[in-house]
Design an enzyme around this catalytic site. Sequence first.
Site, PDB file in Angstrom:
ATOM      1  N   ARG A 109     -15.322 -14.494  -9.008  1.00  0.00           N
ATOM      2  CA  ARG A 109     -14.290 -15.610  -8.072  1.00  0.00           C
ATOM      3  C   ARG A 109     -14.603 -16.104  -6.707  1.00  0.00           C
ATOM      4  O   ARG A 109     -15.439 -15.198  -6.188  1.00  0.00           O
ATOM      5  CB  ARG A 109     -12.875 -15.028  -8.196  1.00  0.00           C
ATOM      6  CG  ARG A 109     -12.310 -15.106  -9.610  1.00  0.00           C
ATOM      7  CD  ARG A 109     -11.948 -15.769 -10.453  1.00  0.00           C
ATOM      8  NE  ARG A 109     -10.840 -15.730 -11.715  1.00  0.00           N
ATOM      9  CZ  ARG A 109     -10.939 -15.594 -12.979  1.00  0.00           C
ATOM     10  NH1 ARG A 109     -12.882 -16.016 -12.190  1.00  0.00           N
ATOM     11  NH2 ARG A 109     -10.634 -15.078 -13.905  1.00  0.00           N
ATOM     12  N   GLU A 119     -12.864 -24.132  -6.420  1.00  0.00           N
ATOM     13  CA  GLU A 119     -13.283 -25.190  -7.442  1.00  0.00           C
ATOM     14  C   GLU A 119     -12.396 -26.147  -8.070  1.00  0.00           C
ATOM     15  O   GLU A 119     -11.221 -25.661  -7.726  1.00  0.00           O
ATOM     16  CB  GLU A 119     -13.323 -23.792  -8.441  1.00  0.00           C
ATOM     17  CG  GLU A 119     -14.186 -23.489  -9.925  1.00  0.00           C
ATOM     18  CD  GLU A 119     -14.432 -22.323 -10.167  1.00  0.00           C
ATOM     19  OE1 GLU A 119     -14.661 -21.263  -9.836  1.00  0.00           O
ATOM     20  OE2 GLU A 119     -14.163 -22.308 -11.233  1.00  0.00           O
ATOM     21  N   HIS A 169     -18.724 -22.704 -14.179  1.00  0.00           N
ATOM     22  CA  HIS A 169     -18.067 -21.298 -14.697  1.00  0.00           C
ATOM     23  C   HIS A 169     -18.215 -21.272 -16.059  1.00  0.00           C
ATOM     24  O   HIS A 169     -16.802 -21.637 -16.842  1.00  0.00           O
ATOM     25  CB  HIS A 169     -16.641 -21.752 -14.380  1.00  0.00           C
ATOM     26  CG  HIS A 169     -15.699 -20.231 -14.749  1.00  0.00           C
ATOM     27  ND1 HIS A 169     -14.642 -20.343 -13.204  1.00  0.00           N
ATOM     28  CD2 HIS A 169     -16.062 -19.372 -15.001  1.00  0.00           C
ATOM     29  CE1 HIS A 169     -13.828 -19.144 -12.936  1.00  0.00           C
ATOM     30  NE2 HIS A 169     -14.359 -18.634 -14.640  1.00  0.00           N
TER      31      HIS A 169
HETATM   32  P1  NAP Z   1     -12.856  -4.118 -14.459  1.00  0.00           P
HETATM   33  O1  NAP Z   1     -13.002  -3.989 -15.391  1.00  0.00           O
HETATM   34  O2  NAP Z   1     -10.955  -4.597 -13.737  1.00  0.00           O
HETATM   35  O3  NAP Z   1     -13.639  -4.266 -12.943  1.00  0.00           O
HETATM   36  C1  NAP Z   1     -13.659  -4.526 -11.654  1.00  0.00           C
HETATM   37  C2  NAP Z   1     -14.371  -3.889 -10.660  1.00  0.00           C
HETATM   38  O4  NAP Z   1     -14.146  -3.769  -9.580  1.00  0.00           O
HETATM   39  C3  NAP Z   1     -13.763  -2.170 -11.449  1.00  0.00           C
HETATM   40  O5  NAP Z   1     -14.500  -1.414 -10.993  1.00  0.00           O
HETATM   41  C4  NAP Z   1     -13.092  -1.661  -9.792  1.00  0.00           C
HETATM   42  O6  NAP Z   1     -13.185  -0.808  -8.511  1.00  0.00           O
HETATM   43  C5  NAP Z   1     -13.623  -3.417  -8.711  1.00  0.00           C
HETATM   44  N1  NAP Z   1     -13.158  -3.527  -6.713  1.00  0.00           N
HETATM   45  C6  NAP Z   1     -12.061  -3.706  -7.638  1.00  0.00           C
HETATM   46  N2  NAP Z   1     -11.532  -3.686  -6.055  1.00  0.00           N
HETATM   47  C7  NAP Z   1     -12.183  -4.266  -5.162  1.00  0.00           C
HETATM   48  C8  NAP Z   1     -12.769  -4.209  -3.996  1.00  0.00           C
HETATM   49  N3  NAP Z   1     -11.801  -3.974  -2.962  1.00  0.00           N
HETATM   50  N4  NAP Z   1     -14.166  -3.557  -4.197  1.00  0.00           N
HETATM   51  C9  NAP Z   1     -14.914  -3.289  -4.579  1.00  0.00           C
HETATM   52  N5  NAP Z   1     -14.804  -2.820  -5.830  1.00  0.00           N
HETATM   53  C10 NAP Z   1     -13.407  -2.971  -6.574  1.00  0.00           C
HETATM   54  O7  NAP Z   1     -12.627  -6.020 -14.403  1.00  0.00           O
HETATM   55  P2  NAP Z   1     -13.687  -7.364 -15.603  1.00  0.00           P
HETATM   56  O8  NAP Z   1     -13.058  -6.670 -16.385  1.00  0.00           O
HETATM   57  O9  NAP Z   1     -15.490  -6.127 -15.203  1.00  0.00           O
HETATM   58  O10 NAP Z   1     -14.067  -8.021 -14.183  1.00  0.00           O
HETATM   59  C11 NAP Z   1     -14.386  -8.235 -12.884  1.00  0.00           C
HETATM   60  C12 NAP Z   1     -13.253  -9.375 -13.005  1.00  0.00           C
HETATM   61  O11 NAP Z   1     -14.733 -10.615 -13.358  1.00  0.00           O
HETATM   62  C13 NAP Z   1     -12.608 -10.774 -13.524  1.00  0.00           C
HETATM   63  O12 NAP Z   1     -11.185  -9.927 -12.425  1.00  0.00           O
HETATM   64  C14 NAP Z   1     -12.595 -11.725 -12.874  1.00  0.00           C
HETATM   65  O13 NAP Z   1     -12.425 -12.742 -12.016  1.00  0.00           O
HETATM   66  C15 NAP Z   1     -14.189 -12.105 -13.194  1.00  0.00           C
HETATM   67  N6  NAP Z   1     -14.419 -12.350 -14.081  1.00  0.00           N
HETATM   68  C16 NAP Z   1     -15.425 -14.382 -14.187  1.00  0.00           C
HETATM   69  C17 NAP Z   1     -15.889 -15.330 -15.484  1.00  0.00           C
HETATM   70  C18 NAP Z   1     -15.912 -16.125 -15.682  1.00  0.00           C
HETATM   71  O14 NAP Z   1     -16.293 -16.845 -16.377  1.00  0.00           O
HETATM   72  N7  NAP Z   1     -17.554 -16.145 -14.183  1.00  0.00           N
HETATM   73  C19 NAP Z   1     -16.021 -13.786 -16.846  1.00  0.00           C
HETATM   74  C20 NAP Z   1     -14.514 -12.882 -16.624  1.00  0.00           C
HETATM   75  C21 NAP Z   1     -14.660 -11.761 -15.658  1.00  0.00           C
HETATM   76  P3  NAP Z   1     -12.872   0.437  -9.403  1.00  0.00           P
HETATM   77  O15 NAP Z   1     -12.794   0.907 -11.337  1.00  0.00           O
HETATM   78  O16 NAP Z   1     -13.579   1.864  -9.224  1.00  0.00           O
HETATM   79  O17 NAP Z   1     -11.575   0.896  -8.889  1.00  0.00           O
END
Ligand code: NAP
Length: 316
Positions: free
Chosen positions: A236, A265, A283
Amino acid sequence: MKLLITRPMTDAVMERARTEFDAEIRKETSPLTPDEMQRALTEFDVVMPTLGDLFSAQVFADVSDPRCKLLANFGVGYNHIDVDAASASGIAVTNTPGAVTDATADIAMTLLLTTARRVGEGERIVRAGGWHGWHPAQMLGHHVTGKRVGIVGMGRIGQAIARRCHFGFSMQVAYQSRSAKELEFPAEFVPDLSALAASVDFLVLAVPGGAETQHLINAPVLEAMNPNTLLINIARGEVVDEAALIAALQSGQIAGAGLDVYEFEPKVPQALIDMENVTLCPHLGTATEEVRTDMGYLALDNVAAFIAGRALLTPV
Ligand code: NAP
């Protein structure tokens, strides 16, 4: 049960929504206005919002007895919804994890490769008729295979990126996350973000947005990076202090950046547009027909479960 879908979706998703539900599908592609959010909460039982629909605590506070009981968010990221305030108003929230993982990891790799190998810059030169032929010292970029990548946020998408880096590009994977993970490939857990940033050739961001991660990548972290490192952000926009990033790029503190998301954005600072060593995507993370349909279907599966009184599939 009335359902509001806040954006046009793929044809498959809109057809299923119209067949299975009493659905109103908004025609505009822009985020809901505050008035529209109030109407969403008062006139519909379920709302399928998405990125940009800013359901803040104030929006929930302004509607005392909401008809809406579920926000079935289209997207895995839900930092535009104040989940605690929704819950206090008796509104559940779901998202669409999993459906987005591979497509978003693919865009991370696209940005990494494009930025490292100067593909955007090269394409612009060719299109402008400015290419005068191959030579051994032409447009030298950063080698990718075998290099060290640091992934910030080793969740679903972070792991999908790591798999691509390890199995596809023989890269050494290091990562930071709130906790260490058991993974099916070698990866070094580096709990200190600045130490990770200082030790890698590519730093890739895959954490959720929201208050906890706002400006996680700030001036001190950028200062820790070495001048050959590239920053890739598919997470993000607000995870990166954009002003600090621009300063780090302008001073040569880091070598370049590949960005899919922006702090304000869809506003992209002119300073970033002016830099050839920055790749800018609008995006695109999940932007394929199949993936957007899978995301829509998962959101609608949550709507169906809610209406049938079954457990929600992917509550947040
Ligand atoms: P996820 O499975 O929940 O993974 C998020 C990871 O971030 C987890 O491993 C978590 O750690 C870690 N995390 C959370 N807070 C943190 C912090 N303060 N410091 C360090 N690590 C932290 O989510 P995901 O499905 O991979 O998606 C991740 C994000 O990608 C979404 O929330 C979204 O904002 C973004 N995204 C962007 C697009 C795009 O179009 N560009 C598309 C899809 C998603 P732990 O496991 O250790 O708790």
